[in-house]
Design a protein around this motif. Structure first.
Motif, PDB file in Angstrom:
ATOM      1  N   ASP A  56      27.990  27.086 -35.425  1.00  0.00           N
ATOM      2  CA  ASP A  56      28.811  28.221 -35.850  1.00  0.00           C
ATOM      3  C   ASP A  56      30.173  28.255 -35.160  1.00  0.00           C
ATOM      4  OD1 ASP A  56      27.958  28.803 -33.323  1.00  0.00           O
ATOM      5  OD2 ASP A  56      26.985  30.713 -33.828  1.00  0.00           O
ATOM      6  N   ARG A  57      30.546  27.182 -34.476  1.00  0.00           N
ATOM      7  CA  ARG A  57      31.813  27.170 -33.742  1.00  0.00           C
ATOM      8  C   ARG A  57      32.879  26.298 -34.392  1.00  0.00           C
ATOM      9  NH1 ARG A  57      29.989  26.795 -27.321  1.00  0.00           N
ATOM     10  NH2 ARG A  57      28.665  28.670 -27.302  1.00  0.00           N
ATOM     11  N   GLY A  58      32.517  25.565 -35.410  1.00  0.00           N
ATOM     12  CA  GLY A  58      33.493  24.678 -36.025  1.00  0.00           C
ATOM     13  C   GLY A  58      33.705  23.424 -35.201  1.00  0.00           C
ATOM     14  N   PRO A  59      34.767  22.698 -35.457  1.00  0.00           N
ATOM     15  CA  PRO A  59      35.009  21.437 -34.752  1.00  0.00           C
ATOM     16  C   PRO A  59      35.348  21.648 -33.283  1.00  0.00           C
ATOM     17  CG  PRO A  59      36.887  21.991 -36.117  1.00  0.00           C
ATOM     18  CD  PRO A  59      35.811  22.973 -36.468  1.00  0.00           C
ATOM     19  N   PHE A  60      35.113  20.607 -32.488  1.00  0.00           N
ATOM     20  CA  PHE A  60      35.458  20.630 -31.072  1.00  0.00           C
ATOM     21  C   PHE A  60      36.975  20.598 -30.925  1.00  0.00           C
ATOM     22  CE2 PHE A  60      35.377  18.763 -26.692  1.00  0.00           C
ATOM     23  CZ  PHE A  60      34.589  19.737 -26.114  1.00  0.00           C
ATOM     24  N   GLU A  61      37.472  21.043 -29.788  1.00  0.00           N
ATOM     25  CA  GLU A  61      38.919  21.159 -29.585  1.00  0.00           C
ATOM     26  C   GLU A  61      39.627  19.818 -29.718  1.00  0.00           C
ATOM     27  OE1 GLU A  61      42.498  22.838 -29.228  1.00  0.00           O
ATOM     28  OE2 GLU A  61      40.574  23.848 -29.478  1.00  0.00           O
ATOM     29  N   GLY A  62      38.971  18.739 -29.317  1.00  0.00           N
ATOM     30  CA  GLY A  62      39.583  17.424 -29.450  1.00  0.00           C
ATOM     31  C   GLY A  62      39.892  17.073 -30.898  1.00  0.00           C
ATOM     32  N   THR A  63      39.044  17.513 -31.813  1.00  0.00           N
ATOM     33  CA  THR A  63      39.289  17.278 -33.242  1.00  0.00           C
ATOM     34  C   THR A  63      40.546  18.002 -33.694  1.00  0.00           C
ATOM     35  OG1 THR A  63      36.939  16.950 -33.726  1.00  0.00           O
ATOM     36  CG2 THR A  63      38.350  17.612 -35.558  1.00  0.00           C
ATOM     37  N   ARG A  64      40.721  19.222 -33.237  1.00  0.00           N
ATOM     38  CA  ARG A  64      41.919  19.981 -33.627  1.00  0.00           C
ATOM     39  C   ARG A  64      43.182  19.337 -33.037  1.00  0.00           C
ATOM     40  NH1 ARG A  64      40.023  24.095 -36.368  1.00  0.00           N
ATOM     41  NH2 ARG A  64      38.138  25.217 -35.750  1.00  0.00           N
ATOM     42  N   GLN A  65      43.092  18.841 -31.831  1.00  0.00           N
ATOM     43  CA  GLN A  65      44.249  18.163 -31.239  1.00  0.00           C
ATOM     44  C   GLN A  65      44.576  16.883 -32.008  1.00  0.00           C
ATOM     45  OE1 GLN A  65      43.146  17.617 -27.148  1.00  0.00           O
ATOM     46  NE2 GLN A  65      43.364  19.782 -26.623  1.00  0.00           N
ATOM     47  N   ALA A  66      43.546  16.125 -32.389  1.00  0.00           N
ATOM     48  CA  ALA A  66      43.764  14.908 -33.154  1.00  0.00           C
ATOM     49  C   ALA A  66      44.367  15.222 -34.525  1.00  0.00           C
ATOM     50  CB  ALA A  66      42.446  14.150 -33.321  1.00  0.00           C
ATOM     51  N   ALA A  67      43.929  16.317 -35.133  1.00  0.00           N
ATOM     52  CA  ALA A  67      44.509  16.740 -36.410  1.00  0.00           C
ATOM     53  C   ALA A  67      45.986  17.069 -36.243  1.00  0.00           C
ATOM     54  CB  ALA A  67      43.747  17.938 -36.959  1.00  0.00           C
ATOM     55  N   GLY A  68      46.322  17.667 -35.115  1.00  0.00           N
ATOM     56  CA  GLY A  68      47.730  17.949 -34.831  1.00  0.00           C
ATOM     57  C   GLY A  68      48.553  16.676 -34.714  1.00  0.00           C
ATOM     58  N   MET A  69      47.954  15.618 -34.168  1.00  0.00           N
ATOM     59  CA  MET A  69      48.647  14.331 -34.078  1.00  0.00           C
ATOM     60  C   MET A  69      48.892  13.757 -35.468  1.00  0.00           C
ATOM     61  SD  MET A  69      46.492  12.742 -30.867  1.00  0.00           S
ATOM     62  CE  MET A  69      47.181  11.103 -31.079  1.00  0.00           C
ATOM     63  N   VAL A  70      47.900  13.885 -36.348  1.00  0.00           N
ATOM     64  CA  VAL A  70      48.062  13.417 -37.730  1.00  0.00           C
ATOM     65  C   VAL A  70      49.191  14.179 -38.406  1.00  0.00           C
ATOM     66  CG1 VAL A  70      46.977  13.374 -40.013  1.00  0.00           C
ATOM     67  CG2 VAL A  70      45.689  12.642 -37.997  1.00  0.00           C
ATOM     68  N   LEU A  71      49.198  15.485 -38.232  1.00  0.00           N
ATOM     69  CA  LEU A  71      50.217  16.320 -38.863  1.00  0.00           C
ATOM     70  C   LEU A  71      51.609  15.971 -38.344  1.00  0.00           C
ATOM     71  CD1 LEU A  71      50.528  18.635 -40.871  1.00  0.00           C
ATOM     72  CD2 LEU A  71      50.257  20.237 -38.967  1.00  0.00           C
ATOM     73  N   LYS A  72      51.726  15.725 -37.051  1.00  0.00           N
ATOM     74  CA  LYS A  72      53.013  15.360 -36.467  1.00  0.00           C
ATOM     75  C   LYS A  72      53.511  14.037 -37.043  1.00  0.00           C
ATOM     76  CE  LYS A  72      55.274  14.523 -32.006  1.00  0.00           C
ATOM     77  NZ  LYS A  72      55.078  14.452 -30.532  1.00  0.00           N
ATOM     78  N   ALA A  73      52.617  13.046 -37.152  1.00  0.00           N
ATOM     79  CA  ALA A  73      53.004  11.751 -37.711  1.00  0.00           C
ATOM     80  C   ALA A  73      53.397  11.885 -39.178  1.00  0.00           C
ATOM     81  CB  ALA A  73      51.852  10.755 -37.555  1.00  0.00           C
ATOM     82  N   TYR A  74      52.670  12.707 -39.924  1.00  0.00           N
ATOM     83  CA  TYR A  74      52.987  12.918 -41.344  1.00  0.00           C
ATOM     84  C   TYR A  74      54.374  13.528 -41.505  1.00  0.00           C
ATOM     85  CZ  TYR A  74      52.714  15.247 -45.929  1.00  0.00           C
ATOM     86  OH  TYR A  74      52.978  15.712 -47.196  1.00  0.00           O
ATOM     87  N   ARG A  75      54.667  14.538 -40.714  1.00  0.00           N
ATOM     88  CA  ARG A  75      55.971  15.193 -40.812  1.00  0.00           C
ATOM     89  C   ARG A  75      57.105  14.264 -40.394  1.00  0.00           C
ATOM     90  NH1 ARG A  75      53.943  20.978 -38.218  1.00  0.00           N
ATOM     91  NH2 ARG A  75      53.123  21.866 -40.185  1.00  0.00           N
ATOM     92  N   ALA A  76      56.791  13.305 -39.529  1.00  0.00           N
ATOM     93  CA  ALA A  76      57.812  12.348 -39.095  1.00  0.00           C
ATOM     94  C   ALA A  76      57.940  11.160 -40.048  1.00  0.00           C
ATOM     95  CB  ALA A  76      57.488  11.840 -37.695  1.00  0.00           C
TER      96      ALA A  76
END
Length: 359
Positions: A228-248
């Motif tokens: 009931d907690r969703g993904p671990f924090e590391g997953t959210r950080q990795a998603a942020g890396m994907v988003l940063k690369a996409y925007r760049a």
């Protein structure tokens, strides 16, 4: 992250038909559709053909090829009738998207030979938007779809395209239909559905920029997570890396993030992926985490073995690299089982152990 595929297909069709319906009394057979070799009439029929084909792929769960059927129109079908066919086939695709389970994938050749319901919805929307643009250009009509439709397409099947402030102009540029200031002309293009790698008990499902944005913002990314907690924090950080690369504009989806989905119940149990594309030495860094309820079952080992085998079979990867906290014995054991060996005698600058697996 709410599934919007069916709604977006309906929205795209309704908006396109409203524009084209203002010119049904004109000749559609003579004028070419924009830069295409097809007539405006043939292009309109093509839209309907694509929509019904995508609906058929999803409904029939086709796995190895296109379902072998074609749509033909009755003799005497006029332009208004063609638009009714577009509306009907659009409704069929929207219904197929809504009723297809999230885990189902069906055959589509580009680029990894399958797509899920979100991919087929995005492809359907793209067909409607781009070919309505072509027809409108041929007939001298003004057409500009809602910006959210172009963004929907770009963030799901154009992960390699850097987004711009004007989503519609970016989509036209990415499909060789227009110029974009500051960017070189596009001469060849294809969209890209997400990569899925099968393992024994899991599938490793590539995360699109749309899903990465939702995960980074605290959402579920379109996945149902174990517990009931969703993904671990590391997953959210990795998603942020994907988003940063996409925007760049430097994101390559095959070197992005994969969510680990359990076959038995379709629940996401963690994530694994790369910190970016391979470096100048063809070395790619990899990381992973699991939700608490999934630990101790061998999922990380199974997923890492699958991803490592896939990566090291490529010509552009010579080794994989990973760092781990010295107190994280389970993660060190996972790396050891796959064949990673420690490559630093002392801890690195961040106080981590470094491991490497050569091809």
């Amino acid at each position: 992250m709410r599934a919007l595929g069916g709604e977006r297909v309906e929205q795209a069709v309704a908006d396109a038909v409203a524009v084209l319906r203002t010119a049904t009394e004109r000749d559609w057979e003579g004028p070419r559709a924009g830069r295409l070799e097809w007539s405006c009439r043939h292009t309109a029929e093509h839209i309907a053909g694509c929509l019904i084909a995508y609906a058929g792929q999803l409904a029939g769960r086709a796995q190895d090829a296109y379902v072998p059927f074609e749509m033909t129109l009755d003799d005497g079908t006029d332009n208004e009738d063609v638009l009714q066919v577009v509306e009907t086939t659009g409704a069929l695709l929207a219904a197929a998207v809504r009723t297809t389970p999230r885990e189902v994938r069906a055959f589509h050749p580009y680029p990894f030979r399958s797509a899920n319901r979100e991919g087929f919805a995005a492809m359907g929307v793209a067909e409607v938007l781009l070919h309505t643009h072509d027809i409108a250009e041929g007939l001298g009509l003004r057409y500009e779809p809602p910006a959210e439709l172009a963004k929907y397409v770009l963030s799901r099947i154009f992960p390699h395209v850097q987004p711009g402030p004007d989503h519609w102009r970016t989509l036209l540029w990415a499909t060789s239909r227009d110029e974009l200031p500051g960017r070189a002309p596009v001469t060849e293009w294809r969209w890209s559905n997400n990569l899925v790698l099968p393992a024994d008990r899991l599938t490793l499902q590539g995360v699109t920029p749309a899903a990465a944005a939702d995960l980074a913002a605290g959402g579920d990314g379109g996945f149902e997570w174990l517990g009931d907690r969703g993904p671990f924090e590391g997953t959210r950080q990795a998603a942020g890396m994907v988003l940063k690369a996409y925007r760049a504009g430097v994101h390559r989806p095959e070197f992005g993030l994969f969510v680990l989905v359990r076959r038995e119940d379709g629940l996401a149990v963690g994530a694994m992926g790369f910190h970016g594309v391979p470096d100048e030495e063809d070395k790619a860094e990899i990381g992973y985490d699991l939700v608490e309820g999934a630990r101790g079952h061998g999922y990380a080992t199974e997923a890492l073995r699958t991803l490592a085998r896939w990566a090291l079979a490529r010509d552009d990867v010579r080794s994989l690299f990973a760092t781990v906290d010295p107190d994280n014995a389970p993660s060190q054991a996972v790396l050891g089982r796959i064949g990673f060996t420690r490559v630093n005698q002392d801890l690195d600058e961040e106080g981590l152990l470094a491991y490497e697996l050569p091809a």
